[in-house]
Write a protein that holds these residues in place. Structure first.
Motif, PDB file in Angstrom:
ATOM      1  N   VAL A  38      32.462 -93.059 -70.072  1.00 28.87           N
ATOM      2  CA  VAL A  38      33.498 -92.344 -69.340  1.00 28.87           C
ATOM      3  C   VAL A  38      33.007 -90.913 -69.150  1.00 28.87           C
ATOM      4  CG1 VAL A  38      35.892 -91.580 -69.326  1.00 28.87           C
ATOM      5  CG2 VAL A  38      35.282 -93.776 -70.367  1.00 28.87           C
ATOM      6  N   ILE A  39      32.870 -90.527 -67.885  1.00 27.80           N
ATOM      7  CA  ILE A  39      32.315 -89.214 -67.561  1.00 27.80           C
ATOM      8  C   ILE A  39      33.363 -88.373 -66.841  1.00 27.80           C
ATOM      9  CG2 ILE A  39      30.476 -87.975 -66.355  1.00 27.80           C
ATOM     10  CD1 ILE A  39      29.465 -89.910 -68.583  1.00 27.80           C
ATOM     11  N   THR A  40      33.548 -87.156 -67.333  1.00 27.53           N
ATOM     12  CA  THR A  40      34.382 -86.177 -66.652  1.00 27.53           C
ATOM     13  C   THR A  40      33.495 -84.981 -66.329  1.00 27.53           C
ATOM     14  OG1 THR A  40      36.372 -86.882 -67.829  1.00 27.53           O
ATOM     15  CG2 THR A  40      36.422 -84.682 -66.819  1.00 27.53           C
ATOM     16  N   VAL A  41      33.446 -84.633 -65.051  1.00 27.10           N
ATOM     17  CA  VAL A  41      32.634 -83.509 -64.605  1.00 27.10           C
ATOM     18  C   VAL A  41      33.555 -82.323 -64.350  1.00 27.10           C
ATOM     19  CG1 VAL A  41      31.022 -82.675 -62.842  1.00 27.10           C
ATOM     20  CG2 VAL A  41      30.955 -85.079 -63.555  1.00 27.10           C
ATOM     21  N   TRP A  42      33.196 -81.184 -64.895  1.00 25.94           N
ATOM     22  CA  TRP A  42      33.988 -79.966 -64.678  1.00 25.94           C
ATOM     23  C   TRP A  42      33.069 -78.874 -64.145  1.00 25.94           C
ATOM     24  CZ3 TRP A  42      32.994 -75.407 -67.285  1.00 25.94           C
ATOM     25  CH2 TRP A  42      32.129 -75.506 -68.378  1.00 25.94           C
ATOM     26  N   HIS A  43      33.660 -77.894 -63.508  1.00 28.35           N
ATOM     27  CA  HIS A  43      32.888 -76.778 -62.976  1.00 28.35           C
ATOM     28  C   HIS A  43      33.767 -75.538 -62.886  1.00 28.35           C
ATOM     29  CE1 HIS A  43      34.956 -78.315 -59.433  1.00 28.35           C
ATOM     30  NE2 HIS A  43      34.832 -77.122 -58.926  1.00 28.35           N
ATOM     31  N   GLN A  44      33.135 -74.424 -62.727  1.00 28.48           N
ATOM     32  CA  GLN A  44      33.842 -73.156 -62.537  1.00 28.48           C
ATOM     33  C   GLN A  44      34.310 -73.119 -61.078  1.00 28.48           C
ATOM     34  OE1 GLN A  44      35.678 -70.212 -63.579  1.00 28.48           O
ATOM     35  NE2 GLN A  44      34.132 -70.346 -65.182  1.00 28.48           N
ATOM     36  N   PRO A  79      40.492-102.557 -77.686  1.00 23.37           N
ATOM     37  CA  PRO A  79      39.835-102.023 -78.887  1.00 23.37           C
ATOM     38  C   PRO A  79      38.418-102.563 -79.115  1.00 23.37           C
ATOM     39  CG  PRO A  79      41.552-103.596 -79.484  1.00 23.37           C
ATOM     40  CD  PRO A  79      41.662-103.372 -78.009  1.00 23.37           C
ATOM     41  N   ALA A  80      38.106-103.714 -78.562  1.00 24.03           N
ATOM     42  CA  ALA A  80      36.779-104.300 -78.773  1.00 24.03           C
ATOM     43  C   ALA A  80      35.725-103.748 -77.812  1.00 24.03           C
ATOM     44  CB  ALA A  80      36.855-105.824 -78.626  1.00 24.03           C
ATOM     45  N   VAL A  81      36.142-103.007 -76.800  1.00 25.80           N
ATOM     46  CA  VAL A  81      35.203-102.476 -75.808  1.00 25.80           C
ATOM     47  C   VAL A  81      34.604-101.166 -76.313  1.00 25.80           C
ATOM     48  CG1 VAL A  81      34.985-101.579 -73.446  1.00 25.80           C
ATOM     49  CG2 VAL A  81      36.382-103.597 -73.883  1.00 25.80           C
ATOM     50  N   ASP A  82      33.289-101.056 -76.204  1.00 23.06           N
ATOM     51  CA  ASP A  82      32.570 -99.840 -76.598  1.00 23.06           C
ATOM     52  C   ASP A  82      32.744 -98.802 -75.484  1.00 23.06           C
ATOM     53  OD1 ASP A  82      30.865 -97.897 -77.538  1.00 23.06           O
ATOM     54  OD2 ASP A  82      29.084 -99.188 -77.592  1.00 23.06           O
ATOM     55  N   ILE A  83      33.652 -97.833 -75.708  1.00 27.26           N
ATOM     56  CA  ILE A  83      33.940 -96.788 -74.730  1.00 27.26           C
ATOM     57  C   ILE A  83      33.434 -95.472 -75.288  1.00 27.26           C
ATOM     58  CG2 ILE A  83      35.751 -95.516 -73.515  1.00 27.26           C
ATOM     59  CD1 ILE A  83      37.461 -98.052 -73.590  1.00 27.26           C
ATOM     60  N   ARG A  84      32.510 -94.854 -74.563  1.00 24.58           N
ATOM     61  CA  ARG A  84      31.918 -93.587 -74.975  1.00 24.58           C
ATOM     62  C   ARG A  84      32.271 -92.514 -73.946  1.00 24.58           C
ATOM     63  NH1 ARG A  84      25.965 -96.057 -76.549  1.00 24.58           N
ATOM     64  NH2 ARG A  84      26.813 -97.779 -77.766  1.00 24.58           N
ATOM     65  N   THR A  85      32.630 -91.338 -74.415  1.00 25.17           N
ATOM     66  CA  THR A  85      33.053 -90.270 -73.515  1.00 25.17           C
ATOM     67  C   THR A  85      32.028 -89.150 -73.469  1.00 25.17           C
ATOM     68  OG1 THR A  85      34.306 -89.166 -75.247  1.00 25.17           O
ATOM     69  CG2 THR A  85      35.504 -90.750 -73.872  1.00 25.17           C
ATOM     70  N   ARG A  86      32.019 -88.473 -72.325  1.00 25.32           N
ATOM     71  CA  ARG A  86      31.095 -87.355 -72.159  1.00 25.32           C
ATOM     72  C   ARG A  86      31.638 -86.404 -71.096  1.00 25.32           C
ATOM     73  NH1 ARG A  86      24.875 -88.172 -70.375  1.00 25.32           N
ATOM     74  NH2 ARG A  86      24.280 -85.983 -70.336  1.00 25.32           N
ATOM     75  N   LEU A  87      31.520 -85.128 -71.350  1.00 22.39           N
ATOM     76  CA  LEU A  87      31.867 -84.088 -70.384  1.00 22.39           C
ATOM     77  C   LEU A  87      30.579 -83.503 -69.843  1.00 22.39           C
ATOM     78  CD1 LEU A  87      34.588 -82.141 -72.389  1.00 22.39           C
ATOM     79  CD2 LEU A  87      34.977 -83.834 -70.609  1.00 22.39           C
ATOM     80  N   LEU A  88      30.532 -83.282 -68.540  1.00 19.85           N
ATOM     81  CA  LEU A  88      29.368 -82.665 -67.910  1.00 19.85           C
ATOM     82  C   LEU A  88      29.823 -81.494 -67.058  1.00 19.85           C
ATOM     83  CD1 LEU A  88      27.457 -85.835 -66.646  1.00 19.85           C
ATOM     84  CD2 LEU A  88      26.966 -84.486 -68.691  1.00 19.85           C
ATOM     85  N   ARG A  89      29.082 -80.428 -67.104  1.00 23.18           N
ATOM     86  CA  ARG A  89      29.350 -79.301 -66.215  1.00 23.18           C
ATOM     87  C   ARG A  89      28.421 -79.446 -65.017  1.00 23.18           C
ATOM     88  NH1 ARG A  89      29.169 -72.799 -67.124  1.00 23.18           N
ATOM     89  NH2 ARG A  89      29.677 -72.330 -64.957  1.00 23.18           N
ATOM     90  N   GLY A  90      29.009 -79.432 -63.821  1.00 19.43           N
ATOM     91  CA  GLY A  90      28.185 -79.543 -62.629  1.00 19.43           C
ATOM     92  C   GLY A  90      29.005 -79.946 -61.428  1.00 19.43           C
ATOM     93  N   HIS A  91      28.319 -80.424 -60.425  1.00 18.02           N
ATOM     94  CA  HIS A  91      28.944 -80.898 -59.194  1.00 18.02           C
ATOM     95  C   HIS A  91      29.116 -82.414 -59.316  1.00 18.02           C
ATOM     96  CE1 HIS A  91      29.090 -82.211 -54.966  1.00 18.02           C
ATOM     97  NE2 HIS A  91      29.733 -81.067 -54.788  1.00 18.02           N
ATOM     98  N   VAL A  92      30.291 -82.909 -59.002  1.00 21.09           N
ATOM     99  CA  VAL A  92      30.629 -84.323 -59.221  1.00 21.09           C
ATOM    100  C   VAL A  92      29.596 -85.268 -58.599  1.00 21.09           C
ATOM    101  CG1 VAL A  92      32.326 -86.121 -58.705  1.00 21.09           C
ATOM    102  CG2 VAL A  92      33.095 -83.875 -59.455  1.00 21.09           C
TER     103      VAL A  92
END
Length: 140
Positions: A38-44, A79-92
């Motif tokens: 799961v990726i969330t991209v954020w930026h200024q 609950p059995a699914v391997d869900i990994r999260t990550r935040l990235l700074r940049g352009h989507v």
């Protein structure tokens, strides 16, 4: 040697559409196996060429909370699914183009928190459907 698990990358921006995309990806992975990133991209944000006055820490924290709000109920449902999260700074689009080189599937909502809420397909999703390096599923 164990077979490599499929990598499913999901874009989450806190919108209802991105939550639908994550649920779809979790169901898909639950049935077929694999790992959900799961990726969330954020930026200024920039308005009229000027940076708005918000600290990077505040923006990243807001992105984290938005991501957690979407991920928590899906983790509970799958609950059995391997869900990994990550935040990235940049352009989507740039970030997901790079991630698509390593993914087996990219999953996106049909529109997100962009400027044109009435579009049937968001501009980022449209660009990724056309240019990603892996198959793309757009969930409505």
């Amino acid at each position: 040697m164990a077979p490599r698990l499929p990598v499913v990358v999901v874009g989450v921006d806190g919108s209802e559409e991105s939550e639908h995309a994550l649920r779809w990806a979790a169901e898909y992975t639950h049935q077929l196996g694999g790992v959900v990133h799961v990726i969330t991209v954020w930026h200024q944000p920039v308005q009229f060429g000027y940076r708005l006055v918000q600290s990077d820490a505040d923006l990243e924290d807001r992105a984290r909370k938005s991501q957690e709000k979407v991920v928590a109920p899906v983790r509970e449902q799958f609950p059995a699914v391997d869900i990994r999260t990550r935040l990235l700074r940049g352009h989507v689009v740039d970030e997901f183009m790079g991630l698509s080189k390593q993914a087996d599937l990219l999953v996106l909502g049909n529109r997100g928190h962009g400027a044109f809420g009435g579009m049937l397909l968001g501009s980022a999703a449209l660009k990724l459907v056309q240019h990603a390096h892996c198959p793309v599923t757009v969930v409505r």
